[in-house]
Design a protein around this motif. Structure first.
Motif, PDB file in Angstrom:
ATOM      1  N   MET A   1      36.833  31.081 -36.664  1.00 52.10           N
ATOM      2  CA  MET A   1      36.502  29.960 -37.521  1.00 52.10           C
ATOM      3  C   MET A   1      34.995  29.723 -37.493  1.00 52.10           C
ATOM      4  O   MET A   1      34.376  29.750 -36.446  1.00 52.10           O
ATOM      5  CB  MET A   1      37.250  28.717 -37.050  1.00 52.10           C
ATOM      6  CG  MET A   1      36.976  27.522 -37.895  1.00 52.10           C
ATOM      7  SD  MET A   1      38.153  26.233 -37.477  1.00 52.10           S
ATOM      8  CE  MET A   1      37.271  24.880 -38.105  1.00 52.10           C
ATOM      9  N   VAL A   2      34.418  29.476 -38.638  1.00 54.06           N
ATOM     10  CA  VAL A   2      32.987  29.227 -38.756  1.00 54.06           C
ATOM     11  C   VAL A   2      32.733  27.728 -38.684  1.00 54.06           C
ATOM     12  O   VAL A   2      33.419  26.941 -39.342  1.00 54.06           O
ATOM     13  CB  VAL A   2      32.453  29.786 -40.097  1.00 54.06           C
ATOM     14  CG1 VAL A   2      30.994  29.463 -40.275  1.00 54.06           C
ATOM     15  CG2 VAL A   2      32.704  31.275 -40.173  1.00 54.06           C
ATOM     16  N   ASP A   3      31.745  27.354 -37.849  1.00 48.54           N
ATOM     17  CA  ASP A   3      31.390  25.943 -37.767  1.00 48.54           C
ATOM     18  C   ASP A   3      30.782  25.492 -39.082  1.00 48.54           C
ATOM     19  O   ASP A   3      30.035  26.234 -39.732  1.00 48.54           O
ATOM     20  CB  ASP A   3      30.354  25.709 -36.653  1.00 48.54           C
ATOM     21  CG  ASP A   3      30.950  25.932 -35.279  1.00 48.54           C
ATOM     22  OD1 ASP A   3      32.163  25.741 -35.124  1.00 48.54           O
ATOM     23  OD2 ASP A   3      30.172  26.296 -34.378  1.00 48.54           O
ATOM     24  N   LYS A   4      31.088  24.275 -39.483  1.00 47.93           N
ATOM     25  CA  LYS A   4      30.509  23.726 -40.703  1.00 47.93           C
ATOM     26  C   LYS A   4      29.067  23.324 -40.406  1.00 47.93           C
ATOM     27  O   LYS A   4      28.789  22.607 -39.445  1.00 47.93           O
ATOM     28  CB  LYS A   4      31.310  22.516 -41.169  1.00 47.93           C
ATOM     29  CG  LYS A   4      30.778  21.947 -42.459  1.00 47.93           C
ATOM     30  CD  LYS A   4      31.597  20.784 -42.937  1.00 47.93           C
ATOM     31  CE  LYS A   4      30.962  20.280 -44.226  1.00 47.93           C
ATOM     32  NZ  LYS A   4      31.561  19.052 -44.674  1.00 47.93           N
ATOM     33  N   LEU A   5      28.147  23.819 -41.234  1.00 48.11           N
ATOM     34  CA  LEU A   5      26.736  23.499 -41.074  1.00 48.11           C
ATOM     35  C   LEU A   5      26.374  22.372 -42.023  1.00 48.11           C
ATOM     36  O   LEU A   5      26.747  22.387 -43.193  1.00 48.11           O
ATOM     37  CB  LEU A   5      25.878  24.735 -41.361  1.00 48.11           C
ATOM     38  CG  LEU A   5      26.164  25.945 -40.479  1.00 48.11           C
ATOM     39  CD1 LEU A   5      25.344  27.139 -40.948  1.00 48.11           C
ATOM     40  CD2 LEU A   5      25.858  25.632 -39.025  1.00 48.11           C
TER      41      LEU A   5
END
Length: 166
Positions: free
Chosen positions: A1-5
């Motif tokens: 999962m990619v962290d929300k920037l």
């Protein structure tokens, strides 16, 4: 999962919000902050003078390149470029025998970029033409920042590799 920037947005502020007139507000400011322009294009610009008479016209800024005999003609224009200012730019260049020509405008028409690129292509390695876009920007509610963006500049590689007599 990619962290929300979470990035801030950049807001562009019209130059006229800080410089009501090009000739009496922006040009003197540029003269006093000429190093910012020089740093952008990689030329040490010194000794700027404003409203230099060229016949019946007035060049916005005439300066020199530090350590050389090259003269620099700078023409400012609020708004989008036009043929009138292109003609002035060439007249000023000839009038002061400038080696470096800088057109500062908020927007550049494609035809004018093509013209400046062509002048760079047909000129020698001592001559340089630049199109530079000034911008005032702010990140969210920050204090405004000023920046110059290079729209077009000499292609030094092309000039260095151009056959003699071309």
């Amino acid at each position: 999962m990619v962290d929300k920037l979470d990035f801030a947005t950049i807001e562009e502020i019209p130059l006229r919000n800080y410089f009501s007139r090009e000739d009496t507000n922006f040009t003197p400011w540029l003269r006093d902050n000429i190093q910012l322009l020089g740093d952008t294009i990689g030329i040490d610009i010194v000794d700027p003078s404003t409203e230099v008479p060229i016949g019946t016209y007035r060049l916005d800024i005439l300066a020199n390149e530090s350590g050389t005999s090259r003269k620099i003609a700078i023409e400012n224009q609020f708004g989008v470029t036009d043929h009138d200012h292109l003609g002035k730019l060439l007249t000023y260049m000839a009038g002061v025998n400038a080696d470096v020509v800088i057109w500062v405008a908020e927007g550049f028409k494609d035809e004018h970029i093509t013209a400046i690129n062509h002048l760079n292509q047909i000129s020698n390695s001592d001559t340089a033409f630049f199109c530079i876009r000034p911008r005032l920007i702010r990140i969210e509610k920050s204090k405004p920042a000023f920046e110059f963006s290079i729209i077009t500049q000499p292609d030094e590689w092309e000039k260095a590799n151009k056959p003699q007599g071309s």
